[in-house]
Design a protein around this motif. Structure first.
Motif: not given
Length: 424
Positions: A85, A87-90, A94, A109, A164-165, A413
């Motif tokens: 993915f 982007c960084d989902i965390d 988020k 998110g 994903m978020f 992102c």
């Protein structure tokens, strides 16, 4: 056999198209005429029959994959968007620790409910099409704005990006079929829909949300994407003296719809997506003959005999006028409150499928069998384009999505400096 199928489809298209052979009273469009007690069951019967006649979805997916008209073609184009993915989902996007109280504080998110309104380009008609009958089918689970089949890694859609978020996102279509099917959820997009039908769609959508036990109507943050105007240009625009008077009517209809949504749906973001430049279709030199036949049958206002450069310029001005009006309406102060925002998203306005524009050669993998609707690969690209706009401020939104996603086009992102969806 294929000639017979194409004949059936053209009869269906012409029967719909003939309803627009005379100027229409706006508000008395196909969407409502087929909704009466007698017409709707007959109409739905034939739509069901098309599904039965075209085989299993699994077989169609595999056939499309072999033809490289699904997002698996991205493995060759931009593998970095497929392997992981983007982007960084965390990270900054988020879900917030506390539920935001203002629309300007929303991270990806934080979106709880997703929905879509519009026409057949949002219901994903022909999304897995390899023959004429497929064009009548609504593959809405893969629709760029309202489909949620599988995951981002199997089907790129806006809902699957947001999942994903927030894996608990709700409202996307989980199956393929009609708007009356439960699996359509809050994707209210319907073939043949035009601008006058938006308010009706909004009312049906709100009723569904209110009556769905999984929706906290007062507290959940919602996102709805509106993409309308394709049928208006294809079947309605040529029955008016000028585009100016016609677009004035659309302006009233969109304002009325946005006001209704604002006044009846708490905590809502509405994406108003601009229309593409249809004149690009006339520049394509490698379209199969079937596409010209379907264009002429189903889009008679644009694909007229003896189309001249002057007429094409007139169409281009009409599209620009429609988009300018959508942008003006979306930016109106009344549509920007603490818990409501209408955002004009222009990523389709300069979309081009060309791999060699000078010679008019287009990459038809992004198009359905009719060279007008999106293939599943096209839906994936549109979803990425909408995501890009959501990360961009009003003053600097991308007005294209590059089919080949060259290195100039880098997906954005949320950042630590600005982790929110851009409504400014």
């Amino acid at each position: 056999m294929k000639i017979f199928q194409l004949s059936l489809l053209l009869i269906a298209v012409l029967s719909v198209n003939s309803q627009y052979s005379q100027p229409q009273v706006r508000g008395n469009t196909a969407f409502r005429r087929i909704s009466d007690q007698l017409g709707r069951p007959i109409y739905n019967f034939f739509r069901r029959w098309f599904w039965i006649a075209t085989g299993s979805i699994r077989d169609l997916e595999e056939e499309n994959r072999k033809l490289e008209i699904t997002q698996h073609a991205l493995e060759k184009i931009r593998p970095e968007y497929v392997d992981k993915f983007f982007c960084d989902i965390d990270g900054p996007g988020k879900r917030s620790d506390a539920v935001p109280t203002r629309v300007h504080q929303l991270r990806p998110g934080d979106i709880d409910i997703i929905g879509a309104m519009g026409d057949s380009l949002s219901s994903a008609n022909g999304g897995y099409s390899t023959q004429p009958l497929h064009l009548a089918n609504e593959f809405r689970s893969i629709a760029w704005s309202g489909g949620g089949k599988g995951t981002y890694f199997t089907h790129v859609t806006l809902p699957n990006i947001l999942k994903m978020f927030n894996p608990k996102l709700y409202g996307y279509s989980t199956g393929d079929g009609l708007t009356i099917d439960k699996s359509s959820k809050f994707n209210l997009a319907e073939p043949m829909t035009m601008s006058p039908d938006l308010l009706f769609q909004a009312k049906v959508l709100i009723n569904r949300m209110r009556n769905d036990g999984k929706v906290d109507f007062k507290n959940h943050w919602k996102m709805i994407t509106i993409f309308i105007g394709n049928n208006d240009f294809c079947s309605d625009s040529c029955h008016y003296e000028s585009y100016e008077k016609w677009v004035d009517l659309h302006e009233k209809e969109l304002i009325k719809t946005l006001r209704y949504l604002r006044d009846h749906v708490p905590r809502l973001i509405v994406n108003v997506v601009g229309l593409p430049d249809y004149t690009n279709l006339f520049k394509i030199t490698n379209s199969p003959i079937r596409c010209y036949v379907i264009y002429r049958a189903g889009c008679h206002c644009l694909f007229q005999p003896h189309m001249t450069v002057e007429k094409l310029g007139y169409v281009k001005r009409g599209v620009d006028l429609w988009n300018e009006r959508d942008k003006k309406i979306s930016n109106m102060e009344e549509f920007h409150t603490n818990d409501f925002a209408a955002i004009y998203q222009p990523f389709m306005t300069n979309v081009t499928y060309f791999v060699n524009e000078k010679e008019g050669i287009a990459d038809l993998r992004y198009m359905a069998f009719d060279c007008f609707h999106f293939s599943q690969l096209g839906h994936a690209m549109a979803a990425l384009g909408l995501w890009q706009n959501l990360m961009e401020p009003k003053s600097n939104k991308s007005d294209y999505w590059n089919p080949n996603l060259n290195k100039v086009f880098k997906l954005k992102c949320p950042t630590e400096e600005f982790p929110y969806i851009r409504v400014d």
